[in-house]
Enzyme design. Structure first.
Site, PDB file in Angstrom:
ATOM      1  N   SER A  32       7.470  12.366 -23.692  1.00 32.89           N
ATOM      2  CA  SER A  32       8.752  11.683 -23.683  1.00 32.89           C
ATOM      3  C   SER A  32       9.420  11.914 -22.325  1.00 32.89           C
ATOM      4  O   SER A  32       8.750  12.129 -21.315  1.00 32.89           O
ATOM      5  CB  SER A  32       9.629  12.185 -24.829  1.00 32.89           C
ATOM      6  OG  SER A  32      10.823  11.442 -24.913  1.00 32.89           O
ATOM      7  N   TYR A  54      13.084   1.794 -19.640  1.00 29.66           N
ATOM      8  CA  TYR A  54      12.429   3.107 -19.679  1.00 29.66           C
ATOM      9  C   TYR A  54      13.180   4.059 -20.605  1.00 29.66           C
ATOM     10  O   TYR A  54      12.585   4.716 -21.467  1.00 29.66           O
ATOM     11  CB  TYR A  54      12.356   3.696 -18.274  1.00 29.66           C
ATOM     12  CG  TYR A  54      11.557   4.970 -18.201  1.00 29.66           C
ATOM     13  CD1 TYR A  54      10.169   4.943 -18.346  1.00 29.66           C
ATOM     14  CD2 TYR A  54      12.176   6.199 -18.002  1.00 29.66           C
ATOM     15  CE1 TYR A  54       9.425   6.116 -18.292  1.00 29.66           C
ATOM     16  CE2 TYR A  54      11.435   7.367 -17.941  1.00 29.66           C
ATOM     17  CZ  TYR A  54      10.054   7.323 -18.088  1.00 29.66           C
ATOM     18  OH  TYR A  54       9.321   8.493 -18.042  1.00 29.66           O
ATOM     19  N   LYS A  70      11.753   5.599 -24.361  1.00 29.03           N
ATOM     20  CA  LYS A  70      11.571   7.021 -24.650  1.00 29.03           C
ATOM     21  C   LYS A  70      12.455   7.462 -25.814  1.00 29.03           C
ATOM     22  O   LYS A  70      12.064   8.336 -26.610  1.00 29.03           O
ATOM     23  CB  LYS A  70      11.867   7.852 -23.401  1.00 29.03           C
ATOM     24  CG  LYS A  70      10.877   7.623 -22.266  1.00 29.03           C
ATOM     25  CD  LYS A  70       9.446   7.974 -22.659  1.00 29.03           C
ATOM     26  CE  LYS A  70       8.498   7.883 -21.477  1.00 29.03           C
ATOM     27  NZ  LYS A  70       7.110   8.255 -21.838  1.00 29.03           N
TER      28      LYS A  70
END
Length: 228
Positions: A127, A144, A148
């Site tokens: 992560s 992004y 995550k």
């Protein structure tokens, strides 16, 4: 232990594979194409993690064999200039989620029968601290960051679903690492950025230490637990 590592051609994935081989583990390196992983001297597989068919083919290679640890390391990140509030596109979101979020879930799903044959199975999910909603004080990085955050949610659900089966799920934050993920080169200029090998070794230490009582938690490479 038999360990599969994705994203093994470069960066943290390659460093993880090297670290594991140095410890004498049976490493299976995976990436979308041939490359640096071919020089490792271990089993290698070309697999497109955005293709269910390709992942099914990889899982078939492990049919009937236990897999002790699955390390989902592969990831992508759009450039900062194309991942802002006024610039991010549906295409960027789809590509980022396909690799960073959907692939770890679907590959774990495909390899779960092999993982469940292990006496002490573990799943590692790469992560990032930017996926922490509580820790978000800077905004930006829409594709992004959200990919995550979604991966964290998936990892937590995996931990709940697999706890009774003895599978330990570990969510990992590598910190700033000098890899090609950040194409702007900004990360390489940061004082706190480390080489991939240092990040991989510290994360591997965490993976080895975690037991079922700590499944589904989010860890910094330096060992502290991170908020969701």
């Amino acid at each position: 232990m038999r360990i599969l590592v994705t994203g093994a051609n470069s960066g943290i994935g390659l460093a993880f594979a090297q670290t594991l081989l140095d410890e004498g583990h049976e490493v299976h390196a995976v990436d979308i194409a041939s490359g640096a992983m071919d020089e490792l001297g271990c089993a290698t597989y070309q697999c497109d993690l955005t293709s269910p068919k390709s992942m099914a083919s990889l899982a078939e290679a492990f049919r009937g064999r236990p897999l002790d640890i699955l390390l989902n390391v592969a990831g992508v990140m759009a450039g900062h200039e194309s991942d802002g509030l006024s610039t991010v596109t549906e295409s960027t979101l789809a590509q980022t989620f396909s690799t960073n979020t959907f692939a770890p879930l679907l590959l774990t799903q495909a390899l779960l029968p092999s993982l469940l044959q292990s006496a002490s199975p573990k799943i590692g999910l790469m992560s990032s601290r930017v996926g922490s909603i509580a820790d978000n004080t800077s905004g930006g990085s829409y594709a992004y960051r959200s990919s995550k955050a979604a991966l964290n949610s998936i990892g937590k659900s995996m931990a709940c679903d697999l706890k009774d089966k003895g599978v330990v799920v570990i969510l990992m934050h590598p910190g700033y690492v000098k890899t090609a993920l950040d194409k702007s080169g900004r990360t390489h200029q940061m004082k706190e950025a480390v080489e991939p090998r240092e990040a991989a070794e510290k994360l591997w230490k965490i993976c080895k230490a975690k037991k079922i009582e700590e499944t589904g938690k989010f860890w910094h490479r330096e060992g502290q637990e991170l908020p969701w």
